[in-house]
Design a protein around this motif. Structure first.
Motif, PDB file in Angstrom:
ATOM      1  N   LEU A  31     -37.154 -23.227  42.294  1.00 35.96           N
ATOM      2  CA  LEU A  31     -36.399 -24.480  42.199  1.00 35.96           C
ATOM      3  C   LEU A  31     -34.939 -24.203  41.899  1.00 35.96           C
ATOM      4  O   LEU A  31     -34.604 -23.259  41.175  1.00 35.96           O
ATOM      5  CB  LEU A  31     -36.976 -25.335  41.056  1.00 35.96           C
ATOM      6  CG  LEU A  31     -38.361 -25.944  41.303  1.00 35.96           C
ATOM      7  CD1 LEU A  31     -38.926 -26.472  39.995  1.00 35.96           C
ATOM      8  CD2 LEU A  31     -38.281 -27.063  42.332  1.00 35.96           C
ATOM      9  N   LEU A  32     -34.059 -25.035  42.453  1.00 36.19           N
ATOM     10  CA  LEU A  32     -32.641 -24.937  42.113  1.00 36.19           C
ATOM     11  C   LEU A  32     -32.315 -26.013  41.077  1.00 36.19           C
ATOM     12  O   LEU A  32     -31.823 -25.716  39.992  1.00 36.19           O
ATOM     13  CB  LEU A  32     -31.770 -25.105  43.361  1.00 36.19           C
ATOM     14  CG  LEU A  32     -30.265 -25.303  43.116  1.00 36.19           C
ATOM     15  CD1 LEU A  32     -29.674 -24.102  42.409  1.00 36.19           C
ATOM     16  CD2 LEU A  32     -29.531 -25.563  44.422  1.00 36.19           C
ATOM     17  N   GLY A  33     -32.611 -27.244  41.402  1.00 35.05           N
ATOM     18  CA  GLY A  33     -32.312 -28.309  40.445  1.00 35.05           C
ATOM     19  C   GLY A  33     -32.460 -29.670  41.081  1.00 35.05           C
ATOM     20  O   GLY A  33     -32.831 -29.805  42.249  1.00 35.05           O
ATOM     21  N   ASP A  34     -32.172 -30.691  40.287  1.00 34.00           N
ATOM     22  CA  ASP A  34     -32.260 -32.085  40.752  1.00 34.00           C
ATOM     23  C   ASP A  34     -30.863 -32.595  41.080  1.00 34.00           C
ATOM     24  O   ASP A  34     -29.958 -32.505  40.251  1.00 34.00           O
ATOM     25  CB  ASP A  34     -32.871 -32.990  39.668  1.00 34.00           C
ATOM     26  CG  ASP A  34     -34.295 -32.612  39.320  1.00 34.00           C
ATOM     27  OD1 ASP A  34     -34.731 -32.949  38.205  1.00 34.00           O
ATOM     28  OD2 ASP A  34     -34.956 -31.966  40.157  1.00 34.00           O
ATOM     29  N   VAL A  44     -24.338 -35.440  40.761  1.00 31.69           N
ATOM     30  CA  VAL A  44     -24.684 -34.832  39.475  1.00 31.69           C
ATOM     31  C   VAL A  44     -25.854 -33.891  39.713  1.00 31.69           C
ATOM     32  O   VAL A  44     -26.898 -34.300  40.218  1.00 31.69           O
ATOM     33  CB  VAL A  44     -25.100 -35.910  38.445  1.00 31.69           C
ATOM     34  CG1 VAL A  44     -25.399 -35.263  37.097  1.00 31.69           C
ATOM     35  CG2 VAL A  44     -24.021 -36.976  38.303  1.00 31.69           C
ATOM     36  N   VAL A  46     -28.516 -31.252  38.091  1.00 29.28           N
ATOM     37  CA  VAL A  46     -29.117 -30.727  36.859  1.00 29.28           C
ATOM     38  C   VAL A  46     -29.795 -29.407  37.214  1.00 29.28           C
ATOM     39  O   VAL A  46     -30.793 -29.382  37.944  1.00 29.28           O
ATOM     40  CB  VAL A  46     -30.136 -31.720  36.260  1.00 29.28           C
ATOM     41  CG1 VAL A  46     -30.658 -31.192  34.924  1.00 29.28           C
ATOM     42  CG2 VAL A  46     -29.495 -33.087  36.077  1.00 29.28           C
ATOM     43  N   ILE A  51     -25.774 -29.479  33.217  1.00 24.35           N
ATOM     44  CA  ILE A  51     -25.450 -30.637  34.067  1.00 24.35           C
ATOM     45  C   ILE A  51     -24.118 -30.336  34.742  1.00 24.35           C
ATOM     46  O   ILE A  51     -23.144 -30.003  34.065  1.00 24.35           O
ATOM     47  CB  ILE A  51     -25.275 -31.922  33.230  1.00 24.35           C
ATOM     48  CG1 ILE A  51     -26.487 -32.156  32.339  1.00 24.35           C
ATOM     49  CG2 ILE A  51     -25.053 -33.121  34.161  1.00 24.35           C
ATOM     50  CD1 ILE A  51     -26.296 -33.321  31.379  1.00 24.35           C
ATOM     51  N   TYR A  53     -21.155 -31.801  37.267  1.00 25.95           N
ATOM     52  CA  TYR A  53     -20.586 -32.956  37.950  1.00 25.95           C
ATOM     53  C   TYR A  53     -19.726 -32.464  39.105  1.00 25.95           C
ATOM     54  O   TYR A  53     -19.014 -31.467  38.964  1.00 25.95           O
ATOM     55  CB  TYR A  53     -19.736 -33.797  36.979  1.00 25.95           C
ATOM     56  CG  TYR A  53     -20.557 -34.511  35.932  1.00 25.95           C
ATOM     57  CD1 TYR A  53     -20.871 -33.897  34.723  1.00 25.95           C
ATOM     58  CD2 TYR A  53     -21.045 -35.803  36.168  1.00 25.95           C
ATOM     59  CE1 TYR A  53     -21.645 -34.537  33.772  1.00 25.95           C
ATOM     60  CE2 TYR A  53     -21.818 -36.454  35.215  1.00 25.95           C
ATOM     61  CZ  TYR A  53     -22.116 -35.808  34.026  1.00 25.95           C
ATOM     62  OH  TYR A  53     -22.893 -36.440  33.091  1.00 25.95           O
ATOM     63  N   ILE A 103     -27.429 -28.584  28.363  1.00 26.21           N
ATOM     64  CA  ILE A 103     -28.361 -29.581  27.830  1.00 26.21           C
ATOM     65  C   ILE A 103     -28.911 -29.031  26.542  1.00 26.21           C
ATOM     66  O   ILE A 103     -29.508 -27.953  26.487  1.00 26.21           O
ATOM     67  CB  ILE A 103     -29.503 -29.835  28.832  1.00 26.21           C
ATOM     68  CG1 ILE A 103     -28.938 -30.383  30.152  1.00 26.21           C
ATOM     69  CG2 ILE A 103     -30.528 -30.783  28.243  1.00 26.21           C
ATOM     70  CD1 ILE A 103     -29.915 -30.374  31.281  1.00 26.21           C
ATOM     71  N   ILE A 104     -28.687 -29.751  25.452  1.00 30.20           N
ATOM     72  CA  ILE A 104     -29.233 -29.295  24.165  1.00 30.20           C
ATOM     73  C   ILE A 104     -30.597 -29.932  23.982  1.00 30.20           C
ATOM     74  O   ILE A 104     -30.724 -31.143  23.996  1.00 30.20           O
ATOM     75  CB  ILE A 104     -28.322 -29.722  22.991  1.00 30.20           C
ATOM     76  CG1 ILE A 104     -26.859 -29.567  23.356  1.00 30.20           C
ATOM     77  CG2 ILE A 104     -28.712 -29.004  21.722  1.00 30.20           C
ATOM     78  CD1 ILE A 104     -26.321 -28.175  23.357  1.00 30.20           C
ATOM     79  N   THR A 105     -31.597 -29.098  23.825  1.00 30.03           N
ATOM     80  CA  THR A 105     -32.925 -29.671  23.589  1.00 30.03           C
ATOM     81  C   THR A 105     -33.430 -29.207  22.237  1.00 30.03           C
ATOM     82  O   THR A 105     -33.233 -28.069  21.817  1.00 30.03           O
ATOM     83  CB  THR A 105     -33.948 -29.228  24.641  1.00 30.03           C
ATOM     84  OG1 THR A 105     -34.010 -27.785  24.614  1.00 30.03           O
ATOM     85  CG2 THR A 105     -33.522 -29.664  26.023  1.00 30.03           C
ATOM     86  N   LYS A 109     -39.902 -31.796  26.097  1.00 34.81           N
ATOM     87  CA  LYS A 109     -40.647 -33.006  26.391  1.00 34.81           C
ATOM     88  C   LYS A 109     -41.892 -32.644  27.192  1.00 34.81           C
ATOM     89  O   LYS A 109     -41.833 -32.013  28.220  1.00 34.81           O
ATOM     90  CB  LYS A 109     -39.762 -33.945  27.224  1.00 34.81           C
ATOM     91  CG  LYS A 109     -40.303 -35.326  27.387  1.00 34.81           C
ATOM     92  CD  LYS A 109     -39.891 -36.215  26.212  1.00 34.81           C
ATOM     93  CE  LYS A 109     -40.442 -37.623  26.411  1.00 34.81           C
ATOM     94  NZ  LYS A 109     -40.083 -38.514  25.322  1.00 34.81           N
ATOM     95  N   VAL A 111     -45.032 -33.487  29.535  1.00 34.64           N
ATOM     96  CA  VAL A 111     -45.350 -34.540  30.501  1.00 34.64           C
ATOM     97  C   VAL A 111     -46.849 -34.707  30.594  1.00 34.64           C
ATOM     98  O   VAL A 111     -47.550 -33.731  30.856  1.00 34.64           O
ATOM     99  CB  VAL A 111     -44.790 -34.175  31.890  1.00 34.64           C
ATOM    100  CG1 VAL A 111     -45.125 -35.229  32.910  1.00 34.64           C
ATOM    101  CG2 VAL A 111     -43.271 -34.029  31.791  1.00 34.64           C
TER     102      VAL A 111
ATOM    103  N   GLN B  28     -32.774 -35.874  44.844  1.00 37.20           N
ATOM    104  CA  GLN B  28     -33.116 -34.828  45.815  1.00 37.20           C
ATOM    105  C   GLN B  28     -33.422 -33.561  45.022  1.00 37.20           C
ATOM    106  O   GLN B  28     -32.551 -33.030  44.334  1.00 37.20           O
ATOM    107  CB  GLN B  28     -31.966 -34.599  46.795  1.00 37.20           C
ATOM    108  CG  GLN B  28     -31.666 -35.848  47.617  1.00 37.20           C
ATOM    109  CD  GLN B  28     -30.510 -35.673  48.564  1.00 37.20           C
ATOM    110  OE1 GLN B  28     -30.680 -35.142  49.652  1.00 37.20           O
ATOM    111  NE2 GLN B  28     -29.334 -36.116  48.146  1.00 37.20           N
ATOM    112  N   LEU B  30     -33.884 -29.882  44.860  1.00 36.76           N
ATOM    113  CA  LEU B  30     -33.497 -28.755  45.697  1.00 36.76           C
ATOM    114  C   LEU B  30     -34.230 -27.497  45.268  1.00 36.76           C
ATOM    115  O   LEU B  30     -34.292 -27.173  44.086  1.00 36.76           O
ATOM    116  CB  LEU B  30     -31.987 -28.514  45.596  1.00 36.76           C
ATOM    117  CG  LEU B  30     -31.081 -29.707  45.937  1.00 36.76           C
ATOM    118  CD1 LEU B  30     -29.617 -29.328  45.759  1.00 36.76           C
ATOM    119  CD2 LEU B  30     -31.329 -30.206  47.347  1.00 36.76           C
ATOM    120  N   SER B  31     -34.793 -26.821  46.244  1.00 38.81           N
ATOM    121  CA  SER B  31     -35.408 -25.528  45.958  1.00 38.81           C
ATOM    122  C   SER B  31     -34.989 -24.563  47.059  1.00 38.81           C
ATOM    123  O   SER B  31     -34.445 -24.982  48.079  1.00 38.81           O
ATOM    124  CB  SER B  31     -36.928 -25.651  45.917  1.00 38.81           C
ATOM    125  OG  SER B  31     -37.396 -26.094  47.175  1.00 38.81           O
TER     126      SER B  31
END
Lengths: 111, 391
Positions: A31-34, A44, A46, A51, A53, A103-105, A109, A111, B28, B30-31
């Motif tokens: 995965l790369l990100g959302d 944006v 993630v 994060i 921009y 991102i500070i966690t 979380k 699921v 979207q 992405l992968s």
């Protein structure tokens, strides 16, 4: 060559720095990100704990994506000898230049 | 890896403290696709016009042998290719949607899975360049055509070049190559492009000019049919027509084909014939012989010899010698080095015919001189010399 039929239009995503696989075994499949957009159209991204921009840029000079026929390795600096096909055109890029916001966690979380 | 679910995406948004209300509904994910790291794709930055050409279905071709820098050719232009590095990572994503596209298609759902097809930290840059056409003349001069009776042709081991051969060997676009074939007066013999051997060409020209003289035809109205009839027994008809096309302008009058003979080109060719026999000539003597050698009704002028011969006004008596621009190097710096090696100081008028062909699309001779030469005054005249010390 261009070839008959409409050429696919792809998008370029420009990121600062290197993309490094999190797990060993390379990037393929990982995965790369959302990718989100704000209601104003700001992209944006993630990625992991960051994060990013960015902004949507219409390229003054579009790119052609060339695929080497025969699947040979990256063209050498001496010259891209061999046959290439134009796989797609790129007229738009998503440019992420701002410093990633980490991102500070505290609690992961579930699921 | 399993595809992310909407729930996972929402959880990430929450952890990141991003407010979904401020975002468009579609995400979207992405992968990296299976081929992503393969390095089989590369990026080519397109100059204006090339994108439209590709979209119209035209081809771009990369040309160059192993020892040549690669060039990219469209239908009618040639570009140098250079790698540009970027410190950023460029990912190419098929099917990635812009905000406008997402808004235009509400049915796209709220989760889209897209794969990165490849990535790169460099791309090919293009810069329009002069087509590399010197090689064309060099190839065709390997085996000039000197007539059907030539023993050479039957046993020739030299390569002959078809249009396709030239396209694969010359770093230029097809249109530029076809234009250059016209410029060098090449002709197609048995499917191969040939340049005529100069002596054979002069022999053909002489047949024609003798015939014009004996028939008392006006130089502006030489009939094709009559030429073919009268000379067809001496030389192949295709060669007679070729020489008329080379040295005349074809036109039709009352259904018949005529040629208006080109005075400048004929005088120039005859000058070359005279000049190639010695290192240099006494200018006054040469001008006299030259005028006597050209067809009746034609007038010789020194400006017909631009790029072919050079007058030395500093010698006593003044002399003239053969210097053909097509024999000089193709590269800008090498061309200037060669010219300054022949003569230390040049006036703009003298040097212009020998550098005109180096000008890029919107470049002037003046700009070239500023870049590659240094100017000074000599006897009240502006002259140019080399920027480098003469060794």
């Amino acid at each position: 060559s261009g070839g008959a039929g409409a050429l696919a239009q792809w998008v370029l995503v420009e990121l600062q720095g290197e993309v490094v696989p999190r797990q060993s075994g390379g990037l393929a499949g990982s995965l790369l990100g959302d990718l989100h957009y704000t209601s104003e159209g700001v992209p944006v991204l993630v990625v992991g704990h960051h994060i990013l921009y960015g902004k949507v840029v219409q390229l003054e000079k579009p790119f052609a994506v060339l695929a080497k026929r025969g699947g040979a390795p990256q063209p050498s600096p001496a010259g891209p000898h061999g046959h290439y096909t134009v796989t797609a055109l790129i007229k738009t890029k998503l440019l992420f230049k701002t410093r990633p916001k980490p991102i500070i966690t505290h609690v992961p979380k579930k699921v | 890896a399993a595809m992310r679910s909407r729930a996972e995406v929402d959880a990430t948004l929450q952890t990141a403290k991003l407010n979904p209300a401020e975002l468009l509904p579609a995400v979207q994910c992405l992968s990296f696709g299976p081929q992503a790291g393969g390095g089989e794709c590369c990026l080519l930055q397109l100059e204006p016009g090339l994108c439209a050409e590709l979209e119209a279905g035209h081809s771009l071709v990369i040309r160059g042998e192993k020892d040549e820098h690669a060039v990219l050719c469209s239908k009618d232009k040639t570009y140098d290719m250079k790698i540009a590095d970027t410190s950023n990572m460029l990912l190419f994503v098929p099917g990635c949607k812009t905000p406008e596209e997402l808004n235009a298609d509400p049915a796209s759902g709220n989760i889209i899975h897209s794969q990165v097809a490849g990535f790169s930290n460099n791309y090919w840059e293009l810069r329009r360049c002069r087509p590399k056409l010197k090689k064309l003349r060099k190839l065709l001069m390997e085996d000039p055509y000197d007539g059907p009776d030539s023993q050479k042709d039957q046993t020739s081991t030299f390569s002959k070049y078809s249009t396709e051969d030239l396209l694969s060997l010359i770093q230029a676009s097809e249109e530029e190559i076809l234009h250059q074939l016209q410029v060098v007066d090449a002709c197609k013999i048995e499917g191969y492009w040939r340049i005529l051997d100069f002596d054979y060409e002069m022999k053909l020209l002489n047949h024609v000019t003798q015939l014009i003289d004996s028939e008392s035809w006006p130089l502006s109205k030489v009939p094709l049919c009559a030429c073919l009839e009268e000379l067809g027994s001496l030389e192949p008809r295709e060669m007679i027509e070729h020489i008329l096309v080379t040295y005349g302008r074809k036109y039709v009058d009352a259904g018949e084909v005529f040629f208006e003979m080109r005075e400048d080109k004929i005088c120039r060719a005859i000058a070359q014939m005279l000049l190639q026999n010695a290192v240099k000539f006494n200018l006054a003597e040469f001008e006299e012989v030259w005028q006597q050698s050209v067809p009746e009704g034609m007038t010789t002028r020194l400006d017909q010899l631009q790029g072919l011969a050079l007058v030395d006004k500093s010698s006593r008596p003044e002399t003239i010698f053969l210097l053909k621009v097509e024999d000089l190097p193709e590269d800008n710096q090498e061309r200037f080095n060669s010219l300054f090696g022949i003569r230390e100081k040049w006036t703009e008028a003298d040097i212009t015919p020998y550098i005109q062909d180096l000008c890029a699309e919107k470049q002037t001779v003046g700009a070239l001189l500023t870049k590659y030469a240094r100017s000074s005054m000599l006897n009240g005249v502006k002259v140019y010399n080399s920027r480098r010390p003469i060794s």
